[in-house]
Design an enzyme around this catalytic site. Structure first.
Site, mmCIF file in Angstrom:
data_model
loop_
_atom_site.group_PDB
_atom_site.id
_atom_site.type_symbol
_atom_site.label_atom_id
_atom_site.label_comp_id
_atom_site.label_asym_id
_atom_site.label_seq_id
_atom_site.Cartn_x
_atom_site.Cartn_y
_atom_site.Cartn_z
ATOM 1 N N ALA A 133 21.283 84.119 31.297
ATOM 2 C CA ALA A 133 22.566 83.442 31.042
ATOM 3 C C ALA A 133 23.080 83.749 29.643
ATOM 4 O O ALA A 133 22.359 83.602 28.657
ATOM 5 C CB ALA A 133 22.427 81.936 31.234
ATOM 6 N N ARG A 172 9.713 80.322 25.051
ATOM 7 C CA ARG A 172 10.259 80.606 23.731
ATOM 8 C C ARG A 172 10.129 79.411 22.788
ATOM 9 O O ARG A 172 10.104 78.289 23.254
ATOM 10 C CB ARG A 172 11.744 80.969 23.875
ATOM 11 N N ALA A 219 24.460 69.990 23.754
ATOM 12 C CA ALA A 219 23.685 70.600 24.837
ATOM 13 C C ALA A 219 23.334 72.049 24.516
ATOM 14 O O ALA A 219 22.268 72.531 24.907
ATOM 15 C CB ALA A 219 24.469 70.535 26.146
ATOM 16 N N LYS A 228 13.672 74.677 30.020
ATOM 17 C CA LYS A 228 14.554 73.530 30.242
ATOM 18 C C LYS A 228 13.867 72.193 29.934
ATOM 19 O O LYS A 228 14.496 71.270 29.424
ATOM 20 C CB LYS A 228 15.086 73.547 31.678
ATOM 21 N N MET A 286 19.443 75.811 23.159
ATOM 22 C CA MET A 286 19.473 76.821 24.218
ATOM 23 C C MET A 286 18.527 77.973 23.912
ATOM 24 O O MET A 286 18.398 78.415 22.768
ATOM 25 C CB MET A 286 20.895 77.349 24.392
ATOM 26 N N HIS A 298 13.886 71.939 26.272
ATOM 27 C CA HIS A 298 15.279 71.706 25.877
ATOM 28 C C HIS A 298 15.584 70.208 25.939
ATOM 29 O O HIS A 298 16.168 69.643 25.004
ATOM 30 C CB HIS A 298 16.186 72.485 26.836
ATOM 31 N N ASP A 349 17.538 88.707 28.339
ATOM 32 C CA ASP A 349 17.739 87.332 28.761
ATOM 33 C C ASP A 349 18.709 87.345 29.942
ATOM 34 O O ASP A 349 19.261 88.394 30.300
ATOM 35 C CB ASP A 349 18.315 86.542 27.580
ATOM 36 N N ASP A 383 20.975 86.079 23.577
ATOM 37 C CA ASP A 383 22.112 85.444 22.893
ATOM 38 C C ASP A 383 21.703 84.196 22.117
ATOM 39 O O ASP A 383 22.570 83.530 21.544
ATOM 40 C CB ASP A 383 23.197 85.069 23.912
#
Length: 280
Positions: free
Chosen positions: A24, A171, A55, A63, A59, A66, A22, A197
């Site tokens: 970030a 994902r 927020a 986006k 994750m 999200h 990944d 993460d």
């Protein structure tokens, strides 16, 4: 002939062939600050107040997904109803996304600093002949800004798949991880490792049939910047790391480590398990 084939198969099966990272919170942007803060800022332009913790919740998703997930949260949807006197629609998701994108593009390079040890880990993997892939919930437009800044600091995978460029979606589906497999010419997904993460990122790797490694301290789950980390009570940090580790394990992570700097030992452990005939 059969004996020769079996010997070759055994030789190949005990070597990790590729690692798919990944971005970030994994390779760059300790604690994944760039996307979380921009989600808060983008929603605020519509008069909707969300916390950094909210927020961070979805994750790992693309986006747009999200934003869709955030809007479906009861407390956020109630704010939308109060603000606009109606439920949110797909058009509203598009509107927030269109507001989010230029804000993210403007800011993402500011958060491109590599996580300590990341560049050295990539160099070590290459020296061992291991291919390096990557994927992200970031859209391609955002990655196009992030990638040159990261590359100048030693973070340059062989393959990069963005969260908006596969028709099948992102994902927690396996599609971005498997797109890396195709692009890198990997012969066996069981000799691949997915490093992430987030829970959706771990689920992505599991669904793709790979070994999975979760990152607790550096990523979205703990959510502390380096500055905040230095100022937080060590007992609180440890409690957060333990909660993050448990969530990542529950999502299917084979291993959980604090940051990518700890990753080489995991590669060695997985190769030992492959040599014993184990698979993910």
């Amino acid at each position: 002939m059969t004996q020769n084939f079996n010997a070759l198969n055994t030789l190949m099966s005990d070597k990790v062939e590729a690692v798919i990272f990944d971005w970030a919170g994994t390779l760059v942007d300790f604690s994944s600050l760039a996307p979380t803060q921009i989600f808060v800022d983008a929603f605020a332009t519509f008069g909707i107040q969300i916390s950094l913790e909210q927020a961070r919740g979805p994750m790992g998703l693309s986006k747009r997904d999200h934003i869709r997930t955030l809007l479906a949260t009861e407390s956020i949807q109630n704010q939308w109803l109060a603000q606009f006197d109606r439920a949110s629609t797909d058009a509203d998701i598009d509107a927030i996304y269109e507001r989010f994108m230029p804000m993210q593009i403007e800011k993402v390079a500011e958060y491109s600093a590599p996580i300590e040890g990341a560049a050295a880990v990539l160099e070590e993997l290459r020296a061992k002949g291991i291919k390096i892939g990557s994927c992200s919930g970031y859209p391609r437009q955002v990655l196009d800004v992030l990638l040159p800044a990261a590359a100048s600091q030693g973070i340059a995978p062989d393959c990069i798949i963005a969260g908006d460029e596969l028709p099948a979606g992102g994902r927690p589906g396996p599609f971005m991880a498997l797109a890396n497999v195709l692009a890198l010419g990997v012969g066996d997904v069981r000799r691949c490792i997915k490093v992430d993460d987030t829970v959706p990122g771990i689920e992505e790797g599991r669904r793709a049939g790979m070994w999975t490694v979760g990152l607790s301290l550096s990523g979205n789950e703990v959510g502390l910047s380096l500055e905040e980390l230095a100022q937080t009570d060590p007992a609180e940090v440890q409690a957060r790391v333990e909660r993050a580790s448990e969530r990542l394990r529950q999502s299917g992570a084979h291993y959980v480590i604090e940051t990518v700097a700890d990753f080489p030992a995991v590669v060695q452990a997985i190769q030992a398990r492959l040599a014993q005939g184990e698979t993910p």
